[in-house]
Design a protein around this motif. Structure first.
Motif, PDB file in Angstrom:
ATOM      1  N   MET A   1      21.669 -47.315 -32.353  1.00  0.00           N
ATOM      2  CA  MET A   1      22.155 -47.991 -31.547  1.00  0.00           C
ATOM      3  C   MET A   1      22.923 -49.283 -31.228  1.00  0.00           C
ATOM      4  N   ARG A   2      23.744 -48.981 -31.564  1.00  0.00           N
ATOM      5  CA  ARG A   2      25.116 -49.774 -31.323  1.00  0.00           C
ATOM      6  C   ARG A   2      25.774 -50.745 -30.387  1.00  0.00           C
ATOM      7  N   ASN A   3      27.003 -51.387 -30.305  1.00  0.00           N
ATOM      8  CA  ASN A   3      27.508 -51.446 -29.504  1.00  0.00           C
ATOM      9  C   ASN A   3      28.041 -51.486 -28.682  1.00  0.00           C
ATOM     10  N   GLY A   4      26.781 -50.599 -27.847  1.00  0.00           N
ATOM     11  CA  GLY A   4      27.673 -50.102 -26.326  1.00  0.00           C
ATOM     12  C   GLY A   4      28.313 -49.838 -25.862  1.00  0.00           C
ATOM     13  N   SER A   5      28.862 -48.985 -27.266  1.00  0.00           N
ATOM     14  CA  SER A   5      30.324 -48.534 -27.372  1.00  0.00           C
ATOM     15  C   SER A   5      30.263 -46.604 -26.373  1.00  0.00           C
TER      16      SER A   5
ATOM     17  N   HIS B 112      23.058 -32.170 -38.233  1.00  0.00           N
ATOM     18  CA  HIS B 112      22.252 -33.646 -38.971  1.00  0.00           C
ATOM     19  C   HIS B 112      22.495 -34.926 -38.669  1.00  0.00           C
ATOM     20  N   LEU B 113      23.845 -34.775 -38.864  1.00  0.00           N
ATOM     21  CA  LEU B 113      24.632 -36.073 -38.779  1.00  0.00           C
ATOM     22  C   LEU B 113      24.595 -36.906 -36.960  1.00  0.00           C
ATOM     23  N   GLN B 114      24.654 -35.141 -35.884  1.00  0.00           N
ATOM     24  CA  GLN B 114      24.995 -36.080 -35.051  1.00  0.00           C
ATOM     25  C   GLN B 114      23.935 -36.197 -33.828  1.00  0.00           C
ATOM     26  N   THR B 115      22.074 -35.516 -34.505  1.00  0.00           N
ATOM     27  CA  THR B 115      21.293 -35.504 -34.125  1.00  0.00           C
ATOM     28  C   THR B 115      20.713 -37.303 -34.444  1.00  0.00           C
ATOM     29  N   LEU B 116      21.522 -37.628 -35.512  1.00  0.00           N
ATOM     30  CA  LEU B 116      20.934 -38.727 -35.952  1.00  0.00           C
ATOM     31  C   LEU B 116      21.765 -39.653 -34.816  1.00  0.00           C
ATOM     32  N   VAL B 117      23.083 -39.602 -34.454  1.00  0.00           N
ATOM     33  CA  VAL B 117      23.585 -40.174 -33.998  1.00  0.00           C
ATOM     34  C   VAL B 117      23.087 -40.092 -32.410  1.00  0.00           C
ATOM     35  N   SER B 118      22.998 -38.637 -32.261  1.00  0.00           N
ATOM     36  CA  SER B 118      22.182 -39.266 -30.896  1.00  0.00           C
ATOM     37  C   SER B 118      20.602 -39.593 -30.559  1.00  0.00           C
ATOM     38  N   MET B 119      19.875 -39.113 -32.188  1.00  0.00           N
ATOM     39  CA  MET B 119      18.483 -40.416 -31.899  1.00  0.00           C
ATOM     40  C   MET B 119      18.823 -42.201 -32.074  1.00  0.00           C
ATOM     41  N   ARG B 120      19.777 -42.331 -31.905  1.00  0.00           N
ATOM     42  CA  ARG B 120      20.868 -43.902 -32.596  1.00  0.00           C
ATOM     43  C   ARG B 120      19.640 -44.597 -33.157  1.00  0.00           C
ATOM     44  N   VAL B 121      19.360 -44.003 -34.263  1.00  0.00           N
ATOM     45  CA  VAL B 121      19.743 -44.278 -35.358  1.00  0.00           C
ATOM     46  C   VAL B 121      20.635 -45.905 -35.784  1.00  0.00           C
ATOM     47  N   ASP B 122      20.214 -47.222 -35.975  1.00  0.00           N
ATOM     48  CA  ASP B 122      20.492 -48.077 -36.286  1.00  0.00           C
ATOM     49  C   ASP B 122      21.766 -48.096 -37.501  1.00  0.00           C
ATOM     50  N   GLY B 123      22.043 -47.405 -38.125  1.00  0.00           N
ATOM     51  CA  GLY B 123      22.271 -46.127 -39.973  1.00  0.00           C
ATOM     52  C   GLY B 123      22.529 -45.539 -39.810  1.00  0.00           C
ATOM     53  N   ILE B 124      23.180 -45.214 -40.896  1.00  0.00           N
ATOM     54  CA  ILE B 124      23.218 -43.626 -42.079  1.00  0.00           C
ATOM     55  C   ILE B 124      22.997 -43.687 -43.291  1.00  0.00           C
ATOM     56  N   ILE B 125      22.072 -42.879 -44.329  1.00  0.00           N
ATOM     57  CA  ILE B 125      22.643 -43.037 -45.269  1.00  0.00           C
ATOM     58  C   ILE B 125      23.243 -41.793 -45.833  1.00  0.00           C
ATOM     59  N   ILE B 126      23.521 -41.434 -46.377  1.00  0.00           N
ATOM     60  CA  ILE B 126      24.106 -40.516 -46.536  1.00  0.00           C
ATOM     61  C   ILE B 126      24.881 -39.264 -48.159  1.00  0.00           C
ATOM     62  N   SER B 127      24.171 -37.852 -48.395  1.00  0.00           N
ATOM     63  CA  SER B 127      23.884 -37.832 -50.058  1.00  0.00           C
ATOM     64  C   SER B 127      25.007 -36.532 -49.450  1.00  0.00           C
ATOM     65  N   ILE B 128      26.117 -36.084 -49.267  1.00  0.00           N
ATOM     66  CA  ILE B 128      27.293 -34.737 -48.445  1.00  0.00           C
ATOM     67  C   ILE B 128      25.977 -33.912 -50.236  1.00  0.00           C
ATOM     68  N   SER B 129      26.156 -32.607 -48.724  1.00  0.00           N
ATOM     69  CA  SER B 129      26.281 -31.367 -49.399  1.00  0.00           C
ATOM     70  C   SER B 129      27.431 -30.848 -50.331  1.00  0.00           C
TER      71      SER B 129
END
Lengths: 356, 356
Positions: A1-5, B112-129
Motif C-alpha cells: 500500500m503505497r503513496n496514496g496515489s 497475479h500482478l494485478q491481484t498483488l497490486v489490489s492486495m496493496r502489497v508493499d513491494g513485489i519480487i518477480i521472476s518472469i514466465s
DNA sequence: TTGTAGGCGTTATCAA
DNA sequence: TTGATAACGCCTACAA
C-alpha cells in the motif's frame, strides 16, 4: 500500500458525477445498474488505471477470499507438489492462497497460524511440522470459527472438528515391506517419522503389520524414529553402521530420508542395493534417474492439495452444515532399481565388516 | 474473515472502560500508555482471545506489511530455494509473503500482478514466465509506485526503474563450456532458453563466447532454444536424434532441461556421457545421486531470494531515494560424473547409428 | 497518560 | 436505476 496515489471508487464517481455506490455496483456487474452506465464506468475505470482495493473490500464484506496454507518445508518434492495442487485449485475458484512455511518448527508454525487468522483468511490448510504436538492451537482455530483441513500430516492425538486428506499410509508401507519380504529380505529396518504424527504412526504400523503377517521378528535396533528429514536418514544409516548392525533392507519413511541414506551410504562406502537395499514412502520426479534408481510408494501429492482445497471451500461455503470429511487416497508401489531383487551375497555382508 | 465473532479493540475497551485508542496503543507497546494499563490491556486481550485484524490495520495505516512474489514454477529446485530465501528473509523482517505462481503463463502472471497490486502489497519480487515479453505491466507497476525487484529472470528488453538480482549467467555458462572444451569436446550444442529473457540471452552468450574464444565453429543446428522446462530438454534431444545429427556435448540452459535430456536419452537408448555428455546451469540437491552424477553451474538460489528481499525492503523504506540496485552473484562450476573427461570413443559414435 | 474526531476504500441496506 | 448513510476495525493527529 503505497503513496496514496491509488485511484478509488470516489475518483471514478466524481469524474462521472455519479455516486460511489453506483460505480461500485457497476464494476461488480450488479444487475441494478443500466448497461449504459456500466459501460461508462468500466471505461473510465480503465482510463484512470483503477485497481480495486482488496483490503478495503475484505474489511467491508467480511470475506477475504484468501485461504492460508502452512507446510513444513517448501524445497521438498512432495510439498511443492501439494502446494501446486492447492494453488491451482484455489486459483480456479478465484481464491488467493497465502503460503506459510514452518520449517519444521512448531513455534514458527504457531506464529503463522496466528498471522493467518489475523489476516482473516477464509480457511486454512495445514500439514504440521514434525515437532508439533500441541493441540491447543487447533482448538483455538476451531473456536475462531475458521475452517481448517489437514493434508498429509496431522496430530495423531484425538482431535475432532476438522476434515483430513491423506494417503493410505499404513497400506502403502505394508505393500512396500511386503514386497521386500517377498523378494527375500528378512533383516528389515525402518528410518524416519515419529509416533505423534499420523504418517509416522501409520507408516510404521504398516511396516510392523507386514513383518508380523509374514512372521518375521521385529528387531527394534533397526527401527529409528525421530523426524522426516534428510538428516534423519543420514544419521540413521550412520548409526547402524557405527553400531555395526546393519539391516539388509531399510524402509525410509519419506523421500528426504531416503536421500539422506544415499548420502550417508556414499560417504561410508556402503553400497546400495548390494549392502543395504531401500525403498521409501514418497516418490519424486528424479527418483528413476538416481543411482540406483529409487523405488518408492507413490503419493498423489498434487491431488492431495486439490482435494484439500475442495473440501475447505465446501466448508467455507456451508458454514452451518460443516461436516467432517476424511479423504484417503491410495498409493502406488513403484519398483525401480532398488528393492527389485534380493542380491545374492546378502548374507555375505556381515555386521562387523561393512565393506569398502 | 468469518462469522463476525472476532473480538475487536472495542470489546477490550468496553470491558476495561477505557477508549479504543488506549487499547490500540497499549497493544502496540506505545510509550504513551502507563505500564499498568498496558499490562491490564494485554491481559484481557489474551483472555478474550483477541486477534488483531490485519486487514483493518492495513487499510488504516496504508501499509500492508506484505510483499508479493511471482515465480514461474514451484515444484522446481531452483525456484523453491529462491522462495525459501524470500520467505525466511521476509519473515525475519516481519513481512508476510504472498506467493503466486504463473506456471510459465504470461496471462496468468499478469493476473497475479494485478491481484498483488489490489492486495496493496508493499513491494513485489518477480521472476518472469518464459512467455513474458510485454513490458507494459511493469511500467504500470512503476506508475503505481510499487517497488519491484527482478530475481533471476527478467525481460531482456530495456526497462529502467527496477532493481535486479541475478547470477553471472554469461560467466557461468562460459566456464562450463570452456571446461567442456578443455577436456576435449568440439561438437558442442545448447538446449533451452530464449533470447527475450536475460538468462536465456546471457547463457547462450557465454556459450558462444567460449566457442569463439577457442575458435570452435558454432553449429547452429546444435542450438535449440524455446523454453526453460523439462519438455524442452526432452524434445531437444529427440530432435537431434531424429535428425541424425547429435553433438558430443550439450549445455543445458537449466536443470529441468537437463532432466528432460536424461529422460529422452533413457528412452532413446542414448548413453550419457558416452554418447552425449552434458552439463547444465543450475544445481540440485540430488544432482550428485543421478546416474550419471550431473555436473552443473551452481547458483546461490537461496541467497538470490534473500538479497531480493533486502533490496526490496530498502526500496520500500526509502521511497524517495529509490535508486536501482543490480546485484550479480557469482556461480560455481561443480564437476561430477558428467563433463568430467571426454570419453575415448567419442569419434566412434556417428550420426546415423546412435548406439544402444 | 488518556481520549476524541476523522478517515482508510469498500460494501450492504434501505430509501428515493 | 441510482444514491445517501452507516458500517467494517483500526490508526493518526490532535486535544484534553
Amino acid at each position: 500500500m503505497r503513496n496514496g496515489s491509488h485511484i478509488t471508487l470516489d475518483d471514478i464517481a466524481k469524474k462521472l458525477s455519479v455516486s460511489r455506490v453506483t460505480v461500485s455496483k457497476a464494476l461488480r456487474g450488479h444487475s441494478d445498474i443500466s448497461v449504459e452506465m456500466t459501460k461508462k464506468v468500466i471505461k473510465t475505470a480503465k482510463e484512470l488505471g483503477y485497481s480495486p482495493n482488496i483490503i478495503a473490500r475484505s474489511l467491508s464484506s467480511r470475506r477475504s477470499n484468501m485461504i492460508g496454507i502452512v507446510v513444513p518445508k517448501i524445497a521438498h518434492y512432495f510439498f511443492s507438489r501439494v502446494i501446486e495442487g492447492v494453488y491451482d485449485t484455489a486459483f480456479e475458484n478465484r481464491y488467493e492462497t497465502i503460503l506459510t512455511v514452518s520449517q519444521e518448527n512448531s513455534e514458527r508454525e504457531w506464529k503463522h497460524l496466528q498471522t493467518l487468522v489475523s489476516m482473516r483468511v477464509d480457511g486454512i490448510i495445514i500439514s504440521i511440522s514434525q515437532e508439533t504436538q500441541d493441540l491447543k492451537r487447533f482448538k483455538w482455530i476451531r473456536k475462531m470459527g475458521i475452517p481448517l483441513v489437514f493434508v498429509d500430516r496431522r496430530p495423531e492425538a484425538q482431535l475432532s472438528g476438522f476434515s483430513t486428506v491423506s494417503n493410505n499410509d499404513r497400506e502403502g508401507a505394508f505393500q512396500a515391506v511386503e514386497h521386500a519380504i517377498k523378494i527375500g529380505y528378512r533383516k528389515i529396518g525402518f528410518i524416519g517419522g515419529n509416533l505423534h504424527i499420523n504418517i509416522g504412526k501409520n507408516r510404521i504400523q504398516g511396516f510392523e503389520d507386514a513383518l508380523n503377517e509374514y512372521r518375521i521378528p521385529i528387531n527394534h535396533e533397526w527401527i529409528l524414529q525421530g523426524g522426516f528429514g534428510k538428516e534423519d536418514g543420514y544419521n540413521g544409516l550412520k548409526h547402524f553402521h557405527q553400531k555395526g548392525s546393519m539391516p539388509e533392507f531399510i524402509f525410509a519413511a519419506t523421500y528426504p530420508v531416503a536421500l539422506g541414506i544415499y548420502e550417508a551410504a556414499k560417504e561410508l562406502g556402503v553400497r546400495i542395493p548390494d549392502d543395504v537395499d531401500i525403498i521409501c514412502f514418497g516418490d519424486s520426479d528424479v527418483a528413476r534417474f538416481l543411482s540406483p534408481a529409487l523405488s518408492a510408494v507413490r503419493q498423489p501429492a498434487r491431488e492431495l492439495g486439490a482435494r484439500a482445497v475442495q473440501i475447505l471451500l465446501e466448508n467455507i461455503n456451508n458454514q452451518k452444515v460443516t461436516k467432517e470429511h476424511h479423504v484417503i487416497l491410495p498409493t502406488e508401489l513403484v519398483i525401480r532399481g532398488t528393492c527389485a531383487a534380493k542380491k545374492a551375497q546378502s548374507n555375505k555382508i556381515e555386521i562387523h565388516d561393512t565393506p569398502r
